[in-house]
Structures are given as structure tokens and as C-alpha cells.
Write a protein that holds these residues in place. Structure first.
Motif, short mmCIF file in Angstrom:
data_model
loop_
_atom_site.label_atom_id
_atom_site.label_comp_id
_atom_site.label_asym_id
_atom_site.label_seq_id
_atom_site.Cartn_x
_atom_site.Cartn_y
_atom_site.Cartn_z
N LEU A 140 0.71 -1.32 -0.12
CA LEU A 140 0.13 0.06 -0.13
C LEU A 140 0.81 1.40 0.24
O LEU A 140 0.28 2.32 -0.28
CB LEU A 140 -1.10 0.05 1.32
N ASN A 141 2.09 1.14 0.31
CA ASN A 141 2.85 2.16 0.47
C ASN A 141 4.36 1.88 -0.10
O ASN A 141 5.36 1.95 0.46
CB ASN A 141 3.29 2.90 2.01
N ASN A 142 4.37 1.89 -1.47
CA ASN A 142 5.29 1.45 -2.32
C ASN A 142 6.19 2.55 -2.63
O ASN A 142 6.19 3.25 -3.79
CB ASN A 142 4.98 0.67 -3.69
N SER A 143 7.30 2.90 -1.81
CA SER A 143 8.39 4.14 -1.96
C SER A 143 9.42 3.68 -1.17
O SER A 143 9.45 3.05 -0.05
CB SER A 143 7.60 5.27 -1.62
N TRP A 144 10.49 4.24 -1.55
CA TRP A 144 11.86 4.13 -0.86
C TRP A 144 11.81 4.62 0.54
O TRP A 144 12.38 3.85 1.37
CB TRP A 144 12.91 4.58 -1.78
N SER A 145 11.28 5.78 0.68
CA SER A 145 10.98 6.18 2.11
C SER A 145 10.24 5.31 3.00
O SER A 145 10.77 5.21 4.06
CB SER A 145 10.55 7.63 2.02
N TYR A 146 9.09 4.85 2.30
CA TYR A 146 8.40 4.12 3.42
C TYR A 146 9.28 2.62 3.46
O TYR A 146 9.16 2.26 4.90
CB TYR A 146 6.89 3.70 2.84
N ASP A 147 10.03 2.07 2.50
CA ASP A 147 10.79 0.76 2.92
C ASP A 147 11.60 1.10 3.98
O ASP A 147 11.93 0.30 4.71
CB ASP A 147 11.48 0.54 1.49
N LEU A 148 12.44 2.41 3.96
CA LEU A 148 13.40 2.67 4.95
C LEU A 148 12.65 2.71 6.41
O LEU A 148 12.98 2.30 7.31
CB LEU A 148 14.13 4.03 4.73
N ILE A 149 11.33 3.20 6.55
CA ILE A 149 10.74 3.37 7.59
C ILE A 149 10.41 2.04 8.10
O ILE A 149 10.51 1.55 9.38
CB ILE A 149 9.27 4.08 7.41
N ALA A 150 10.17 1.00 7.10
CA ALA A 150 9.66 -0.22 7.25
C ALA A 150 10.77 -1.15 8.10
O ALA A 150 10.81 -2.07 9.01
CB ALA A 150 9.07 -1.08 6.38
N CYS A 151 12.26 -0.91 7.46
CA CYS A 151 13.42 -1.39 8.02
C CYS A 151 13.61 -0.96 9.19
O CYS A 151 14.10 -1.85 10.26
CB CYS A 151 14.34 -1.05 7.04
N CYS A 152 13.46 0.29 9.68
CA CYS A 152 13.48 0.79 11.14
C CYS A 152 12.61 -0.03 11.89
O CYS A 152 12.87 -0.29 13.23
CB CYS A 152 13.52 2.32 11.06
N VAL A 153 11.32 -0.02 11.62
CA VAL A 153 10.26 -0.70 12.34
C VAL A 153 10.70 -2.12 12.68
O VAL A 153 10.53 -2.70 13.84
CB VAL A 153 8.94 -0.41 11.88
#
Length: 214
Positions: A140-153
Motif C-alpha cells: 500500500l505504500n510502495n516507495s523507498w522512503s516507506y521501505d526505509l521506515i519499514a526497515c527501522c520498524v
């Protein structure tokens, strides 16, 4: 920055509730009761690393696997929402969730030398519910910035798993059975809300006439 922090908190609340390391404490204690403190810390460390690795691999490959099998994002949202909703209902009742592991799997675990990856990391902590949460949120949030957030989570969740297992005895003594059940019920309410959101969004995508009817 505030928007990204909000996304971080939202995903962290959902994923941490699904993983629910507090609920894993009783099983961890029972499976490591005859092990030395050093061995228990090593089991906790390997388990936390495995949880982080599984969720990170899921984040990277999840959408590709859906495309490989021809599964649409809305369909997976609905399916993932149903899986998570069952977990939420079970957690609200403070009862064992068979989607995490079955009584037969728990019984088999008592005879194993290494329990860090199976059954602790998989399927107890990073099971179908956690994987579904990661895949749906990424889709639902396909972007590099969100992927970075997901990795931090994911890193934060893995750290939470490590801390909960390393301090398992102290947490169990401090909270007691009632306290751990209360936390599990709160987590259950959170992930049940997330499940409803996933299912609703998926149904709207599959049946757009529902929006028109409303």
C-alpha cells in the motif's frame, strides 16, 4: 519528518502488536528452564535476529511473490485481514492462537536442542500474521522512503523481542499472568482494528460499488 514519524509509529504499533513478544515469554521460559543464563541469552539473540531476518526478507520479496502467483493486493489484503482478525480475537480472549503454533508443535519443541528459530521465531513471533502485516503495508505504500521506515520498524521489533526474551523472568515476575494477559488483550484490540481496516480497504478495491452504495 512528522509524516514519516507518524507512519513509523503506525506501522510499529501494528507489527509489534502482531508479533507480541510478551505473549512468547511463558513458552520461552518453559523451553529454556533447564538451560544456563548464557544459553538463554544466546537463544534470545538468535531468535531476535531470525525474527528481523524473516520480516526483512518478507518486506523485500512479498510483493514479488504476490505477482508471481497472480494474487492481487486487494485479495491479499482481505486474506491477510482475516488471518490477523483471528489472531486478534484469540488475543482478546487471552487464549492460545493455533495460527502461531499448535499444541503438537509446542510438545515437539521440548525435545529440541535449538528452539530459537523454530518454534520461537517461526511461526510463533514472525508467523503468518506478521508476514501479512509487512506485505500489505509495503504494497500500500510502495516507495523507498516507506521501505526505509519499514526497515527501522523491523529493527525496533527485533530489538523488542531481544529485550523481552533476555528479561523474560523479570517481566514474568513483574507483570504476572494477569498483567501479561492484559497487555495481550490490548494488542489484540489493536490488531483487530488493523484487520478490519485491511478487509474494508480490500473489499472496496474488489467491489467499488460498495462505495457508491454507501
Amino acid at each position: 519528518m512528522m509524516f514519516e514519524f507518524d507512519e513509523y509509529i503506525k506501522l510499529l504499533a501494528g507489527l509489534l502488536s502482531v508479533v507480541d513478544p510478551i505473549a512468547a515469554i511463558p513458552l520461552f521460559i518453559s523451553l529454556t528452564v533447564h538451560r544456563s543464563p548464557e544459553e538463554r541469552r544466546e537463544v534470545a539473540r538468535v531468535c531476535a535476529l531470525a525474527v528481523g531476518a524473516v520480516l526483512l526478507i518478507t518486506l523485500i520479496t512479498g510483493k514479488f511473490l504476490l505477482e508471481l502467483f497472480g494474487i492481487s493486493i486487494p485479495a491479499f489484503q482481505i486474506a491477510g485481514g482475516i488471518v490477523i482478525s483471528f489472531m486478534g480475537v484469540s488475543m482478546l480472549q487471552a487464549s492460545h492462537d493455533r495460527s502461531r503454533n499448535t499444541p503438537e508443535e509446542r510438545a515437539e519443541s521440548f525435545g529440541k536442542e535449538s528452539i530459537a528459530i523454530v518454534p520461537m521465531a517461526i511461526p510463533l513471533l514472525s508467523g503468518p500474521g506478521a508476514m501479512s502485516t509487512v506485505i500489505v503495508s509495503h504494497s500500500l505504500n510502495n516507495s523507498w522512503s516507506y521501505d526505509l521506515i519499514a526497515c527501522c520498524v523491523i529493527a525496533t521489533v527485533a530489538l523488542a523481542v531481544l529485550l523481552c526474551l533476555v528479561m523474560a523472568d523479570k517481566i514474568a515476575d513483574f507483570l504476572g499472568t494477569t498483567g501479561m494477559n492484559v497487555i495481550t488483550r490490548v494488542f489484540g484490540l489493536i490488531i483487530l482494528s488493523i484487520a478490519v481496516e485491511y478487509i474494508t480497504q480490500g473489499l472496496v478495491e474488489v467491489f467499488p460499488m460498495l462505495v457508491l452504495a454507501a
